[in-house]
Design an enzyme around this catalytic site. Structure first.
Site, short mmCIF file in Angstrom:
data_model
loop_
_atom_site.label_atom_id
_atom_site.label_comp_id
_atom_site.label_asym_id
_atom_site.label_seq_id
_atom_site.Cartn_x
_atom_site.Cartn_y
_atom_site.Cartn_z
CE1 TYR A 73 -4.02 0.81 -0.36
CE2 TYR A 73 -3.85 2.76 0.92
CZ TYR A 73 -4.49 2.03 -0.03
OH TYR A 73 -5.91 2.60 -0.44
CG HIS A 101 6.28 2.80 1.09
ND1 HIS A 101 4.86 3.19 1.25
CD2 HIS A 101 6.59 2.26 2.43
CE1 HIS A 101 4.57 2.64 2.46
NE2 HIS A 101 5.61 1.83 3.04
N GLY A 108 12.36 4.35 6.77
CA GLY A 108 11.90 5.76 7.08
C GLY A 108 12.19 6.11 8.59
CB VAL A 115 7.53 11.82 2.62
CG1 VAL A 115 7.04 12.63 1.57
CG2 VAL A 115 9.04 11.11 2.23
CB SER A 154 0.91 6.53 8.17
OG SER A 154 0.52 5.52 8.52
CB SER A 155 -0.13 2.20 4.51
OG SER A 155 1.22 2.26 4.15
#
Ligand code: PAF
Length: 277
Positions: A29, A34, A144, A173, A182-183
């Site tokens: 995701y 990423h 990260g 980020v 964040s997913s």
């Protein structure tokens, strides 16, 4: 880009790659955070691999494993576009075959913060990352800063178990309003999404106090807690001003600190952090 499922396929493909190899481990995701890891790996390594595996052992029994967001076709397209050479997408049965019984446990740095609230979480993370390092044999692995404690724990494991892997930590980020990517941000409703900027605002307020000369750790924690308490849909889990290596809470900040916090919006739990140099 090669997409591989079994360990045998992966090993055969990896063996053919000459030169340095960078690994971007993910649970899929994918978002721009990423992709920034993949871009950095592209700059620094001859070849780049990624893994997409929603790792069951790092989720607690009441956590969001079943509903964790997944979109493999989109993830593969994004990785291909980012110039990734190979992607490993194993099934849970490949990573954890029947009769699996060996786990990697890091001691002290897994105890506070996330470790205290999510029992077993870091045991799952270090076990799967150790397996990824063994399967993909990277020279460098990219993580990260958003998951600050995870980075400390993985560095410790890498040193302790002599993995010949350099751990590269890339900056968090953020959306334009400061929310860290964040997913799990997809779980937020419109009202919670607006309120979620309070994590960033709280960190900024504590950093500003520090930059004005405040060195009392409890004052920095208090300013963050007060801001979270003013946000009606936010429920504070913890705030911390801790040593960057041991993660022990600091009374006085002499040599920098890790400011971190976890906040719930309904069933969604978000984390964020700033490093004070
Ligand atoms: O940060 C993550 O996405 C996961 O914890 C990791 C490192 C891929 C291990 O499952």
């Amino acid at each position: 880009m090669q997409t591989l499922t079994t360990l045998e396929e992966l090993r055969a493909a990896r063996a053919k790659l000459r030169g340095t190899f960078g690994l971007v481990p993910t649970m899929g995701y994918l978002h721009v955070g990423h992709l920034s890891l993949a871009q950095r790996a592209k700059k620094e390594c001859d070849h780049v691999g990624a893994s997409i595996f929603v790792n069951p052992t790092q989720f607690g029994p009441t956590e969001d494993l079943a509903k964790y967001p997944r979109d493999l076709p989109r993830d593969l397209a994004l990785l291909e576009n980012a110039g990734v050479d190979l992607v490993w997408t194993p099934s849970p049965e490949i990573v954890y075959p029947r009769d699996f019984q060996t786990y990697v446990t890091v001691e002290n740095v897994t105890k506070p913060l996330e470790g205290a609230r999510r029992p077993g979480h870091f045991r799952g993370v270090t076990t799967v990352v150790a397996k990824l390092f063994n399967a993909l044999t990277p020279d460098k692995a990219y993580f990260g800063q958003k998951d600050a404690q995870q980075v400390v724990v993985i560095k410790q494991m890498t040193r302790d178990l002599n993995f010949p892997v350099e751990i590269i930590v890339c900056p968090t980020v953020r959306e334009s309003d400061g929310l860290a990517l964040s997913s799990r941000n997809v779980y937020l409703n419109a009202e919670q999404r607006i309120a979620a900027t309070v994590l960033y605002r709280a960190l900024c307020a504590a950093k500003e106090l520090y930059e004005r000369g405040e060195r009392d750790g409890s004052k920095l924690r208090a300013v963050m807690s007060e801001l979270i308490a003013r946000e009606p849909s936010a429920q504070l889990d913890y705030v911390s001003a801790a040593d960057r290596e041991t993660l022990a809470e600091l009374e006085r900040i002499e040599r920098g600190a890790l400011l971190s916090l976890a906040v719930r919006f309904g069933a969604t739990r978000l984390i964020d952090n700033f490093v004070l140099e």
